[in-house]
Enzyme design. Structure first.
Site, PDB file in Angstrom:
ATOM      1  N   LEU A  93     -28.934  58.347 -44.511  1.00  0.00           N
ATOM      2  CA  LEU A  93     -27.587  58.182 -43.979  1.00  0.00           C
ATOM      3  C   LEU A  93     -27.712  57.656 -42.554  1.00  0.00           C
ATOM      4  O   LEU A  93     -28.548  58.131 -41.782  1.00  0.00           O
ATOM      5  CB  LEU A  93     -26.838  59.520 -43.953  1.00  0.00           C
ATOM      6  CG  LEU A  93     -26.283  60.050 -45.276  1.00  0.00           C
ATOM      7  CD1 LEU A  93     -25.737  61.454 -45.086  1.00  0.00           C
ATOM      8  CD2 LEU A  93     -25.194  59.137 -45.820  1.00  0.00           C
ATOM      9  N   ASP A  94     -26.897  56.672 -42.201  1.00  0.00           N
ATOM     10  CA  ASP A  94     -26.898  56.168 -40.828  1.00  0.00           C
ATOM     11  C   ASP A  94     -26.515  57.281 -39.861  1.00  0.00           C
ATOM     12  O   ASP A  94     -25.850  58.253 -40.252  1.00  0.00           O
ATOM     13  CB  ASP A  94     -25.886  55.025 -40.681  1.00  0.00           C
ATOM     14  CG  ASP A  94     -26.287  53.793 -41.483  1.00  0.00           C
ATOM     15  OD1 ASP A  94     -27.491  53.635 -41.741  1.00  0.00           O
ATOM     16  OD2 ASP A  94     -25.397  53.015 -41.856  1.00  0.00           O
TER      17      ASP A  94
END
Length: 342
Positions: free
Chosen positions: A76-77
């Site tokens: 996930l960013d």
């Protein structure tokens, strides 16, 4: 709490953590590794004895790798929050199945501005009119993005073309050798669930592309697009009202770029748009809010962050709070699943 009957320790398995927005996925995994690497749940007793007096295990290096295997099943960013699947021991061999599984997201899109990263942490590439966009206009355009679609990855991405990252072509003004190859993905569902209008606290990034950077991007695209132009098209009438925002909920196949859906939707609406919030609410059978019988919930991040500051008290069976929380949600790979004793 009921007693838990466990197979022989140490365990291997999978669980999910509710990642917060801000830290990278790798830093979250490294922080969890500090705890996992000192727990009898996941480390052999002899190795724990060897660790005594040496303090916490290192986040990197050979000794960290030898203590316990740990990994995550889909990054996930930093901007994003939500479900992050973690594998421990033999559970790491099962992480690949979460790369291609169905995922669910909830994202907030902000109109009128396109960024290089397609999200609010990037640099402003261009601005465009947005006041003509209504909720009805968005709803009418969503069908174009449902089902099996061809999706082109962002030019400002780490994907490589002829051994060179795409972002390098864009930043240095190097013409692309060929068009970016689109990917086939499936959008199982896509709905607008909240029209915020201008009633929100989101703003466009302050940092913006220079004229030279825009020219470099045009140069990179000119070999694959006819007369590419990167320029601002602001509203004809300036206004102090914040640009409109709306929230989308979607269920997509693995490999789908949520940010690209928002970016492309902005273009389709005759405007521009980028992501300002992004939550992964489900990854396979792990979910923030379990709804099916075989769903697994997520361990709250604050459970790990508190344990990182202080181990805290142990329960009657000798487990700390974070170990109990993981046990309650753990899918054991090596051995039978834990069963509550009568």
């Amino acid at each position: 709490m009921p007693k838990v009957s466990l197979p022989q320790l140490p365990l291997s398995g999978l669980f999910a953590v509710a990642k917060p927005s801000g830290p990278t996925s790798m830093s979250v995994v490294n922080d969890i590794k500090q705890l996992v690497g000192s727990s009898r749940l996941f480390v052999e007793a002899e190795k724990l004895e060897e660790q005594k007096g040496k303090g916490k295990i290192p986040k990197r290096g050979r000794r960290a790798r030898e203590t316990v295997k740990i990994g995550q099943g889909g990054t996930l960013d930093p901007l994003a929050d939500g479900v992050l699947v973690v594998g421990i021991g033999k559970g790491t061999k099962r992480l690949n199945e979460f790369l291609d599984c169905v995922k669910e997201y909830r994202t907030t899109a902000l109109l009128g501005c396109e960024t290089d990263s397609y999200d609010g942490e990037g640099v402003r590439v261009r601005v465009a009119p947005w006041r003509h966009v209504t909720r009805e206009a968005v709803e009418g355009m969503l069908d174009k993005f449902r089902g099996e679609i061809q999706q082109t990855p962002p030019i400002f991405s780490a994907l490589k073309m002829d051994g060179r990252p795409l972002y390098e072509y864009a930043r240095k003004g190097i013409p692309l050798p060929r068009p970016i190859e689109p990917r086939k993905v499936t959008v199982h569902s896509l709905e607008i669930v909240d029209w915020k209008g201008s009633d929100h606290g989101f703003r466009w990034p302050e940092k913006e592309f220079t004229a030279e950077e825009k020219k470099a991007m045009e140069k990179a695209l000119e070999s694959v697009e006819e007369n590419p132009v990167v320029k601002d098209e602001p509203e004809s009438q300036p206004t102090d009202v914040p640009p409109a925002a709306f929230v989308l909920s979607m269920k997509v196949s693995g490999g789908t770029y949520v940010r690209s859906i928002v970016h492309d939707l902005g273009h389709a609406l005759g405007s521009a748009a980028h992501v300002v919030t992004l939550t992964r609410s489900r990854q396979g059978r792990f979910a923030l809010e379990p709804t099916e019988d075989d769903d697994k919930g997520c361990v709250p991040w604050d459970v790990f962050s508190k344990a990182g500051e202080s181990e805290g008290e142990v329960d009657a069976e000798g487990w700390t709070e974070w170990e109990r929380e993981v046990l309650d949600r753990l899918e054991i790979v090596d051995g039978a699943k834990p069963q509550a004793a009568v």
